[in-house]
Design an enzyme around this catalytic site. Structure first.
Site, mmCIF file in Angstrom:
data_model
loop_
_atom_site.group_PDB
_atom_site.id
_atom_site.type_symbol
_atom_site.label_atom_id
_atom_site.label_comp_id
_atom_site.label_asym_id
_atom_site.label_seq_id
_atom_site.Cartn_x
_atom_site.Cartn_y
_atom_site.Cartn_z
ATOM 1 N N GLY A 23 -11.003 -13.315 22.464
ATOM 2 C CA GLY A 23 -12.043 -12.382 22.907
ATOM 3 C C GLY A 23 -11.741 -11.821 24.274
ATOM 4 C CB VAL A 30 -11.913 -15.773 25.851
ATOM 5 C CG1 VAL A 30 -12.195 -17.240 25.536
ATOM 6 C CG2 VAL A 30 -12.971 -15.240 26.825
ATOM 7 C CG ASP A 147 -24.796 -10.084 28.315
ATOM 8 O OD1 ASP A 147 -25.364 -9.222 27.610
ATOM 9 O OD2 ASP A 147 -23.559 -10.183 28.386
#
EC number: 2.7.11.22
Length: 315
Positions: A23, A30, A147
């Site tokens: 990701g 990541v 978030d």
């Protein structure tokens, strides 16, 4: 350790073997990686340090200190280590070493949608309870996530354990609420006060997102899928009714308030038809317009919707 709690250690690239990129977060890539010494699979979050920055960016330091503080909770993804490395250009990079969790809620929901199946009600309940529990822990320690979305709720499919990740934008809030910057949250899960330009907000921004995620677990579709801030607001207003001073005192004073089309509220069951009465009641308390009236994560855990959940203490 230096003052920031960052360990100058074996370079991350010597300690880990990168297996694949899984990701790209707001602040860096990541990877799934294997720790050479132990063979353990971890998630490595590589944070970019901008050219002009001396040392470690404050966003990263904030994330590290918050994650260290929250690491005790089973529903927060565990930060195991922080390593410094040097990239090809000779610049400092930081690697945050997290426990590796094999999927996320976005992928989980998508797999049911593609199979044309509903997520079993007891699974929805179990996941929602864990989400409320994790958020109660964050909020109890003075941390807003800001978030929350299915993509950063990690899940272990075998144990059905849910873990909150990507606290990159989180900042410890202390009362009274400070003014906050605007650059937060994916639109679909964004609370109306944020969309309307409020500069003081609280735990209610997360609870709105939790409500949106709840509805999505039940229907497998985002409840408010707008593609601009205005469209996002209009989608909310069409379902919940256009807010006014009566239902939400102070709404017309918010910076981005305009005269909007006047919609009457519809029943939530029109948008989330296969949710039972207790579930609809909890959802309505999460999607309350007035932020201070929105149910807290702690109170949500005590809601009758969760009454028939077996063995809550083990979750």
């Amino acid at each position: 350790m230096d003052n920031n709690g960052v360990k100058p250690a074996v370079s991350a690239m010597e300690a880990f073997e990168k297996l694949e990129k899984v990701g790209e977060g707001t602040y860096g890539k990541v990877y799934r990686a294997r720790e050479k010494a132990t063979g353990m699979i971890v998630a490595l979050k590589k944070t970019r340090l901008h050219e002009d920055e001396e040392g470690v960016p404050p966003t990263t330091l904030r994330e590290i200190s918050i994650l260290r503080m929250l690491a005790r909770d089973p529903h927060i993804v565990r930060l195991m280590d922080v390593k410094q490395g040097i990239n090809k250009e000779g610049k400092t990079v930081l690697y945050l070493v997290f426990e590796y969790v094999d999927t996320d809620l976005k992928k989980f929901i998508r797999s049911f949608r593609q199979a044309g199946q509903n997520i079993p009600q007891n699974t929805v309940k179990c996941l929602m309870y864990q989400l409320c529990k994790g958020m109660a822990f964050c909020h109890g320690h003075g941390v807003l996530h800001r978030d929350l979305k299915p993509h950063n709720l990690l899940m272990d499919r075998k144990t059905m354990t849910l873990k909150i990740a990507d606290l990159g934008l989180a900042r410890a809030f202390t009362l009274p609420m400070k003014k906050y910057t605007h650059e937060i949250l994916t639109l679909w899960y964004r609370a109306p006060e944020v969309l309307l330009g409020a500069t003081h907000y609280s735990t209610g921004v997360d609870m709105w997102s939790v409500g949106c995620i709840f509805a999505e677990l039940v229907t497998k579709q985002a409840i408010f899928a707008g593609d601009s801030e205005l469209q996002q607001l209009l989608r909310i207003f069409r379902l919940l009714g256009t807010p006014n001073e009566e239902v939400w005192p102070g709404v017309s004073k918010l910076k981005d308030w305009h005269e909007y089309p006047q919609w009457k509220p519809l029943s939530l069951s029109t948008a989330v038809p296969n949710l039972d009465e207790a579930g609809l009641d909890l959802l309505s308390k999460m999607l309350e317009y007035e932020p201070a009236k929105r149910i807290s994560a702690k109170k949500a855990m005590e809601h009758p919707y969760f009454d028939d959940l077996p063995d809550k203490s083990s979750l």
